[in-house]
Design a protein around this motif. Structure first.
Motif, PDB file in Angstrom:
ATOM      1  N   TRP A   9       0.861  -1.174   0.000  1.00  0.00           N
ATOM      2  CA  TRP A   9       0.000   0.000   0.000  1.00  0.00           C
ATOM      3  C   TRP A   9       0.899   1.225   0.000  1.00  0.00           C
ATOM      4  O   TRP A   9       1.753   1.382   0.891  1.00  0.00           O
ATOM      5  N   ASP A  49      -2.757   3.436  -3.294  1.00  0.00           N
ATOM      6  CA  ASP A  49      -2.513   2.483  -4.372  1.00  0.00           C
ATOM      7  C   ASP A  49      -2.194   1.098  -3.829  1.00  0.00           C
ATOM      8  O   ASP A  49      -1.372   0.953  -2.921  1.00  0.00           O
ATOM      9  N   THR A  53      -0.354  -6.988  -5.815  1.00  0.00           N
ATOM     10  CA  THR A  53      -1.396  -7.635  -5.008  1.00  0.00           C
ATOM     11  C   THR A  53      -1.462  -9.136  -5.293  1.00  0.00           C
ATOM     12  O   THR A  53      -1.455  -9.568  -6.449  1.00  0.00           O
ATOM     13  N   HIS A  63      -5.250  -7.553 -12.127  1.00  0.00           N
ATOM     14  CA  HIS A  63      -5.758  -7.139 -10.819  1.00  0.00           C
ATOM     15  C   HIS A  63      -4.618  -7.035  -9.806  1.00  0.00           C
ATOM     16  O   HIS A  63      -4.787  -7.334  -8.628  1.00  0.00           O
ATOM     17  N   GLU A  68      -7.438   2.594  -4.718  1.00  0.00           N
ATOM     18  CA  GLU A  68      -8.657   2.443  -3.916  1.00  0.00           C
ATOM     19  C   GLU A  68      -8.952   3.785  -3.253  1.00  0.00           C
ATOM     20  O   GLU A  68      -8.032   4.524  -2.879  1.00  0.00           O
ATOM     21  N   ASN A  70     -11.541   4.912  -0.051  1.00  0.00           N
ATOM     22  CA  ASN A  70     -12.525   4.406   0.909  1.00  0.00           C
ATOM     23  C   ASN A  70     -12.913   5.474   1.917  1.00  0.00           C
ATOM     24  O   ASN A  70     -12.240   6.506   2.065  1.00  0.00           O
ATOM     25  N   GLU A  88     -15.765   0.897   0.225  1.00  0.00           N
ATOM     26  CA  GLU A  88     -14.444   0.829  -0.391  1.00  0.00           C
ATOM     27  C   GLU A  88     -14.629   0.731  -1.900  1.00  0.00           C
ATOM     28  O   GLU A  88     -15.301  -0.175  -2.386  1.00  0.00           O
ATOM     29  N   VAL A  90     -12.983   0.469  -5.740  1.00  0.00           N
ATOM     30  CA  VAL A  90     -11.842   0.039  -6.543  1.00  0.00           C
ATOM     31  C   VAL A  90     -12.295  -0.019  -8.001  1.00  0.00           C
ATOM     32  O   VAL A  90     -13.497  -0.116  -8.285  1.00  0.00           O
ATOM     33  N   ALA A  96     -13.838  -6.393  -6.119  1.00  0.00           N
ATOM     34  CA  ALA A  96     -15.047  -6.003  -5.391  1.00  0.00           C
ATOM     35  C   ALA A  96     -15.968  -7.196  -5.198  1.00  0.00           C
ATOM     36  O   ALA A  96     -16.559  -7.378  -4.122  1.00  0.00           O
ATOM     37  N   TYR A 107     -17.440  -3.329  -0.650  1.00  0.00           N
ATOM     38  CA  TYR A 107     -16.708  -2.935  -1.852  1.00  0.00           C
ATOM     39  C   TYR A 107     -17.663  -2.671  -3.008  1.00  0.00           C
ATOM     40  O   TYR A 107     -18.691  -3.327  -3.151  1.00  0.00           O
ATOM     41  N   SER A 109     -17.139  -1.510  -7.420  1.00  0.00           N
ATOM     42  CA  SER A 109     -16.210  -1.162  -8.499  1.00  0.00           C
ATOM     43  C   SER A 109     -16.738   0.049  -9.254  1.00  0.00           C
ATOM     44  O   SER A 109     -17.927   0.110  -9.595  1.00  0.00           O
ATOM     45  N   HIS A 128      -5.983  11.592  -7.806  1.00  0.00           N
ATOM     46  CA  HIS A 128      -6.932  10.490  -7.878  1.00  0.00           C
ATOM     47  C   HIS A 128      -8.194  10.989  -8.566  1.00  0.00           C
ATOM     48  O   HIS A 128      -8.715  12.054  -8.224  1.00  0.00           O
TER      49      HIS A 128
END
Length: 254
Positions: A9, A49, A53, A63, A68, A70, A88, A90, A96, A107, A109, A128
């Motif tokens: 992160w 960011d 992941t 992915h 993100e 939130n 949240e 994304v 999501a 979540y 999207s 962003h």
């Protein structure tokens, strides 16, 4: 404990607002209470960011790296501090879907992107963009070149250092999951520009945030992180929470 998600992160923008407790109390999962700072409840808009992941050790094509944004607030179960997410966002539908379907995390999207640029003086400019119903919402910041680790008794430490997340499963039971990372360095936020409609993005109940200045803006550098599989809050308190309480008692005694 088994790791559910690992990632890095980075460049965490945290814009924290003082809010009336009665705005958050109806949202509280069972068994937790608001974690007040200077006697007040707080809510944070956080943009950052995800990098590199992995879900259960595996990279999901397309992915791996994504932003993100939130909205979260601060709670505690006894002495154990953590956060609860209002929503949240994304840009990846699969992320999501998995988070919502299997863990009931809030979540969604939405189309979004982020970018970061260092100027000649080392200042970091971050941008962003988020689109909801074809309306663009933006967060732009400029952060100092210098970094520091704030003291444990500062607002920056309070709002950036949490190793627990709390949620609610589909049966209404409170879940608790651990997040591990080293203590984060921060940069001073020199400029913040928001073109962001909280009502459009998160619902009319948050319209009162529009136009407000955040009381505690901060920028955390970030690091590698691990998110562990959730346990019921009762189970977590009886096992991991009890272990942590025992370690704290021993440290105090020593």
């Amino acid at each position: 404990m088994k790791v559910f998600l690992s990632a890095e992160w980075h460049n965490l923008i945290n814009l924290t607002y003082r809010v009336p407790a009665e705005k958050l109390e109806p949202l509280l999962p069972k068994g937790v209470e608001l974690d007040l700072y200077e006697g007040h409840a707080h809510l944070s808009l956080v943009a950052f960011d995800f990098i590199n992941t992995r879900v259960k050790g595996m990279k999901i094509p397309f992915h791996v790296d994504f932003p993100e944004i939130n909205l979260r607030y601060y709670v505690r179960a006894g002495r154990h501090r953590g956060v609860v997410f209002v929503k949240e966002l994304v840009p990846k539908h699969c992320i999501a879907f998995v988070a919502k379907r299997f863990y009931n995390e809030p979540y969604e999207s939405q189309p979004m992107e982020s970018g970061h640029e260092t100027d000649g003086d080392g200042k970091l400019k971050s941008h962003h963009s988020l689109w909801v119903d074809s309306q663009e919402h933006t967060i732009d910041t400029v952060a100092s070149a210098e970094t520091q680790i704030p003291g444990w008794d500062t607002a920056a430490h309070f709002f950036k250092e949490h190793d627990l997340g709390f949620g609610i499963n589909k049966n209404g039971e409170t879940l608790c999951y651990e997040v591990s990372h080293p203590v984060w360095e921060t940069r001073e936020l020199l400029d913040v520009k928001l073109n962001f409609d909280f009502a459009k993005v998160y619902g009319e109940e948050w319209a009162f945030l529009n136009g407000l200045e955040p009381q505690f803006p901060l920028f955390a550098v970030g690091s590698a992180i691990k998110v562990y599989h959730p346990l019921s809050l009762e189970n977590w308190l009886e096992t991991r929470g009890a272990e942590q309480d025992a370690l704290l008692a021993k440290a105090v005694a020593d």
